[in-house]
Motif scaffolding. Structure first.
Motif, PDB file in Angstrom:
ATOM      1  N   VAL A  75       0.831  -1.219   0.091  1.00  0.00           N
ATOM      2  CA  VAL A  75      -0.011   0.305  -0.186  1.00  0.00           C
ATOM      3  C   VAL A  75       1.097   1.264   0.128  1.00  0.00           C
ATOM      4  O   VAL A  75       0.596   2.122  -0.561  1.00  0.00           O
ATOM      5  CB  VAL A  75      -0.938   0.002   1.181  1.00  0.00           C
ATOM      6  N   HIS A  76       1.895   1.062   0.631  1.00  0.00           N
ATOM      7  CA  HIS A  76       2.965   2.315   0.686  1.00  0.00           C
ATOM      8  C   HIS A  76       3.783   2.728  -0.490  1.00  0.00           C
ATOM      9  O   HIS A  76       3.900   3.741  -0.725  1.00  0.00           O
ATOM     10  CB  HIS A  76       3.674   2.165   2.011  1.00  0.00           C
ATOM     11  N   ARG A  77       4.318   1.587  -1.253  1.00  0.00           N
ATOM     12  CA  ARG A  77       5.090   1.865  -2.323  1.00  0.00           C
ATOM     13  C   ARG A  77       4.308   1.843  -3.579  1.00  0.00           C
ATOM     14  O   ARG A  77       4.833   2.703  -4.498  1.00  0.00           O
ATOM     15  CB  ARG A  77       5.823   0.645  -2.312  1.00  0.00           C
ATOM     16  N   PHE A  78       3.251   1.414  -3.773  1.00  0.00           N
ATOM     17  CA  PHE A  78       2.465   0.945  -5.112  1.00  0.00           C
ATOM     18  C   PHE A  78       1.226   1.973  -5.016  1.00  0.00           C
ATOM     19  O   PHE A  78       0.664   2.170  -4.357  1.00  0.00           O
ATOM     20  CB  PHE A  78       2.462  -0.189  -5.432  1.00  0.00           C
ATOM     21  N   ARG A  79       1.161   2.504  -6.291  1.00  0.00           N
ATOM     22  CA  ARG A  79      -0.077   3.409  -6.614  1.00  0.00           C
ATOM     23  C   ARG A  79      -1.031   2.487  -7.514  1.00  0.00           C
ATOM     24  O   ARG A  79      -0.476   2.242  -8.703  1.00  0.00           O
ATOM     25  CB  ARG A  79      -0.023   4.618  -7.194  1.00  0.00           C
ATOM     26  N   PHE A  80      -1.952   2.180  -7.102  1.00  0.00           N
ATOM     27  CA  PHE A  80      -2.938   1.301  -8.049  1.00  0.00           C
ATOM     28  C   PHE A  80      -4.336   1.601  -7.781  1.00  0.00           C
ATOM     29  O   PHE A  80      -4.828   2.232  -6.718  1.00  0.00           O
ATOM     30  CB  PHE A  80      -2.643  -0.202  -7.763  1.00  0.00           C
ATOM     31  N   PHE A  81      -5.215   1.153  -8.877  1.00  0.00           N
ATOM     32  CA  PHE A  81      -6.739   1.506  -8.579  1.00  0.00           C
ATOM     33  C   PHE A  81      -7.260   0.698  -7.479  1.00  0.00           C
ATOM     34  O   PHE A  81      -7.141  -0.486  -7.142  1.00  0.00           O
ATOM     35  CB  PHE A  81      -7.366   1.013  -9.845  1.00  0.00           C
ATOM     36  N   GLY A  82      -8.224   1.691  -6.655  1.00  0.00           N
ATOM     37  CA  GLY A  82      -8.763   0.916  -5.375  1.00  0.00           C
ATOM     38  C   GLY A  82      -7.648   0.719  -4.090  1.00  0.00           C
ATOM     39  O   GLY A  82      -7.818   0.109  -3.196  1.00  0.00           O
ATOM     40  N   ARG A  83      -6.495   1.452  -4.159  1.00  0.00           N
ATOM     41  CA  ARG A  83      -5.471   1.446  -2.936  1.00  0.00           C
ATOM     42  C   ARG A  83      -6.185   1.821  -1.437  1.00  0.00           C
ATOM     43  O   ARG A  83      -6.031   1.113  -0.835  1.00  0.00           O
ATOM     44  CB  ARG A  83      -4.220   2.273  -3.415  1.00  0.00           C
TER      45      ARG A  83
END
Length: 283
Positions: A91-99
């Protein structure tokens, strides 16, 4: 002004004392009853005695329940450390839909009433044809233990300077070396604190365990059953005293390790000093 300030300090002190009395007076009563020489809980006590401690330590049902709780708490804490920290990194490192939705779902089990979680797990295990055992207890405890590790690690990662990791990579460290020498020391106290809190939560859990234990009897269930039936109350008081002591130790350690002067944090700061200096020089 001086008089008003002094009155305010006295009022705050009295208010704090009343709150502490409200929180800890029932616990003090239980501790006192553990040394009650009579098997009847009446007041005032006839004296003080430790005779119930010996019979409690020789109670085989209590010992079986105690070790079952220890095993369940240890395994649930291990699962929480692994899955909770992995989820926090993702959750901290990646940006994705529905984070944000994923983050909310991860925190939801600790916010839901335990009876809802317990009923849901009971229905799920029954639907899947899974026999209730130590495994189902561990799965039930892991659902809310993961949240404590996830919240601690994610909060620490958000407070960590990204320049430390960038400096490590600039100095030639690969991903594993950066994790081992930079990231892991930074989150060490959060992992320990989250793990200790998870262990304490699992060890004390009653509601979820009631729905997932089947014929198994953990220590909190043993205490609850004896209080409900009015049996072995002197031994129950002794066990409650032991549980309080067992619970206080990890919570105290967690509180200490989360402070800025914590032992592990100081060690991490010493290890990270060269990288921080390098980051400052590059800036």
């Amino acid at each position: 002004m001086i008089g008003a300030s002094r009155t305010s300090r006295i009022a705050h002190a009295v208010w704090a004392a009343l709150i502490m009395l409200f929180l800890f007076f029932p616990i003090a009563i239980i501790i006192l009853y553990a040394f009650n020489p009579s098997n009847v809980q009446s007041w005032p006590l006839d004296g003080l005695s430790t005779k119930w401690f010996s019979s409690t330590f020789h109670n085989q049902d209590m010992k079986d329940a105690f070790w079952l709780s220890i095993r369940a708490a240890l395994v649930a804490t291990g699962i929480a450390l692994l899955l909770g920290s992995m989820a926090a990194f993702a959750v901290h490192r990646f940006r994705f839909f529905g984070r944000e939705a994923v983050s909310l779902v991860l925190v939801l089990p600790i916010a839901l009433p335990g009876i809802i979680t317990g009923m849901a797990l009971n229905s799920f295990f029954t639907w899947g044809g899974t026999n209730f055992s130590l495994l189902t207890i561990i799965i039930g405890h892991a659902t809310f233990c993961i949240v404590t590790v996830y919240n601690n690690v994610l909060a620490r990662l958000r407070r960590t300077q990204t320049s430390l990791i960038e400096a490590s990579m600039d100095l030639g460290a690969d991903g594993w070396q950066t994790f081992r020498f930079v990231t892991l020391p930074v989150i060490a106290t959060a992992l320990v604190a989250g793990g200790l809190l998870a262990f304490a939560l699992s060890f004390d859990e009653v509601v979820v365990t009631t729905f997932t234990a089947g014929a198994q009897n953990t220590l909190p269930l043993w205490i609850f059953g004896n209080i409900r039936l009015g049996q072995q109350l002197p031994q129950v008081n002794v066990v409650v005293l032991i549980v309080i002591a067992v619970t206080i130790v990890p919570v105290t350690l967690a509180q200490r390790l989360t402070r800025d002067t914590g032992v592990l944090r100081s060690t991490a700061a010493r290890r990270l000093a060269p990288a921080a200096e390098a980051a400052g020089a590059n800036a």
